[in-house]
Write a protein that holds these residues in place. Structure first.
Motif, short mmCIF file in Angstrom:
data_model
loop_
_atom_site.label_atom_id
_atom_site.label_comp_id
_atom_site.label_asym_id
_atom_site.label_seq_id
_atom_site.Cartn_x
_atom_site.Cartn_y
_atom_site.Cartn_z
N ILE A 1 0.95 -1.10 -0.10
CA ILE A 1 -0.08 0.04 -0.09
C ILE A 1 0.81 1.29 0.05
CG2 ILE A 1 -2.03 1.15 1.17
CD1 ILE A 1 -2.14 -1.43 2.66
N VAL A 2 0.67 2.29 -1.02
CA VAL A 2 1.37 3.18 -1.12
C VAL A 2 0.32 4.53 -0.58
CG1 VAL A 2 2.68 4.89 -2.48
CG2 VAL A 2 2.98 2.09 -2.78
N ASP B 1 5.63 8.62 -0.60
CA ASP B 1 6.64 8.73 0.50
C ASP B 1 6.39 7.81 1.52
OD1 ASP B 1 4.39 10.25 0.99
OD2 ASP B 1 5.04 11.36 2.62
N VAL B 2 5.25 7.21 1.71
CA VAL B 2 4.87 6.08 2.83
C VAL B 2 4.42 4.81 2.11
CG1 VAL B 2 3.68 5.34 4.91
CG2 VAL B 2 4.32 7.77 4.57
N GLU B 3 5.12 3.85 2.27
CA GLU B 3 4.92 2.51 1.93
C GLU B 3 4.63 1.37 2.84
OE1 GLU B 3 6.73 -0.76 -1.47
OE2 GLU B 3 8.05 0.36 -0.28
N GLU C 1 -4.94 -1.68 9.24
CA GLU C 1 -6.52 -1.88 9.18
C GLU C 1 -7.07 -0.66 8.33
OE1 GLU C 1 -9.70 -3.54 9.80
OE2 GLU C 1 -7.94 -4.56 10.78
N MET C 2 -6.70 0.33 8.50
CA MET C 2 -6.98 1.49 7.86
C MET C 2 -6.51 1.58 6.37
SD MET C 2 -7.33 4.42 10.81
CE MET C 2 -5.79 4.44 11.20
N ALA C 3 -5.38 1.44 6.32
CA ALA C 3 -4.70 1.48 4.95
C ALA C 3 -5.24 0.52 3.89
CB ALA C 3 -3.38 1.45 4.98
N VAL D 1 -7.55 6.68 6.17
CA VAL D 1 -6.32 6.71 5.48
C VAL D 1 -6.72 7.27 4.09
CG1 VAL D 1 -4.68 5.48 4.53
CG2 VAL D 1 -5.10 5.04 6.97
N VAL D 2 -5.98 8.26 3.75
CA VAL D 2 -5.99 8.68 2.37
C VAL D 2 -4.72 8.40 1.48
CG1 VAL D 2 -6.20 10.95 1.04
CG2 VAL D 2 -7.18 11.01 3.16
N VAL D 3 -5.05 7.58 0.37
CA VAL D 3 -3.94 7.35 -0.50
C VAL D 3 -3.79 8.64 -1.61
CG1 VAL D 3 -3.94 4.99 0.23
CG2 VAL D 3 -5.29 5.54 -1.73
#
Length: 232
Positions: A134-135, A140-142, A169-171, A230-232
């Motif tokens: 999940i990116v 910048d966060v993986e 859980e959220m991602a 969580v916002v991707v």
């Protein structure tokens, strides 16, 4: 092999009563009356869970909790007579997974221990459940659930098991709003225990580790009156 519990409590009466409650549940209990002795017993026994009083002679429970957390992901439950919100939050910020206040119901304490132990013994991430990578944001966060890793700017981020499970859980469901009650059930395993401060404080800790500006988060955002997403 019996489940090992370390009880760090300076009140002899409370320590004995709690030990008897835990032994009745089949736990192997080690005891200490202060933080320094507790850390020594921890090194000797490597317990499966720690019950830690806040008000200890010498080094207090906050300091002991921070040291225990530096040594690993052992579940830590703060046991305290303090009900002040600041103290509760400070204990969670120090790395505790949960807290109970004195006087506590033995059934409540043992239920919390069982829930935390189930979570601690589960795989760090549910293999085969949800996306394998999940990116967040612009990359910048993986998050790699099957590896149990989180990277920010290409560098590994050190998360506790609770923080990692909360993020995964959220991602795994980006855009979905999670209420505090749902997160308590799905991350902590509590269907009727715990309160929103557990979630709020762990969200705060998580943001401090993965957000460029934790005060203005881009990845883990608050949905006022509803919860977090969580916002991707």
């Amino acid at each position: 092999m019996s489940t090992r519990i370390l009880l760090i409590e300076d009140d002899d009466r409370i320590r004995e009563t709690t030990r008897l409650v835990l032994e009745d549940e089949g736990y192997d209990v080690s005891e200490a009356g202060d933080a320094e002795a507790g850390l020594e017993v921890f090194d000797e026994t490597r317990p499966d869970c720690v019950l830690l009083d806040l008000m200890l002679p010498g080094a207090d429970g906050f300091e002991a909790c921070r040291e225990l957390r530096r040594q690993g992901d052992v579940p830590i439950i703060m046991v305290t007579a303090r009900t002040d919100k600041f103290d509760v939050v400070a204990g969670l910020e120090a790395g505790a997974d949960d807290y109970v206040t004195k006087p506590f119901e033995p059934k409540e304490l043992t239920a919390r221990i069982r829930a935390l132990l189930r979570r601690a013994r589960a795989p760090r991430a549910g293999a085969g459940a949800g996306p394998t990578r999940i990116v967040l944001g612009d990359g910048d966060v993986e998050v790699v659930p099957e590896e149990g890793t989180v990277r920010r700017g290409g560098e590994d981020v050190s998360l506790t098991k609770t923080e990692f499970r909360l993020l995964c859980e959220m991602a795994a469901n980006p855009g979905r709003v999670f209420s505090r009650e749902v997160l308590l059930e799905q991350v902590w395993g509590y269907t009727y225990l715990g309160d929103g401060k557990l979630v709020d404080t762990h969200i705060h800790r998580l943001r401090a580790k993965i957000e460029d500006d934790p005060a203005n988060p881009r990845h883990v955002v608050t949905v006022r009156g509803l919860g977090y997403k969580v916002v991707v």
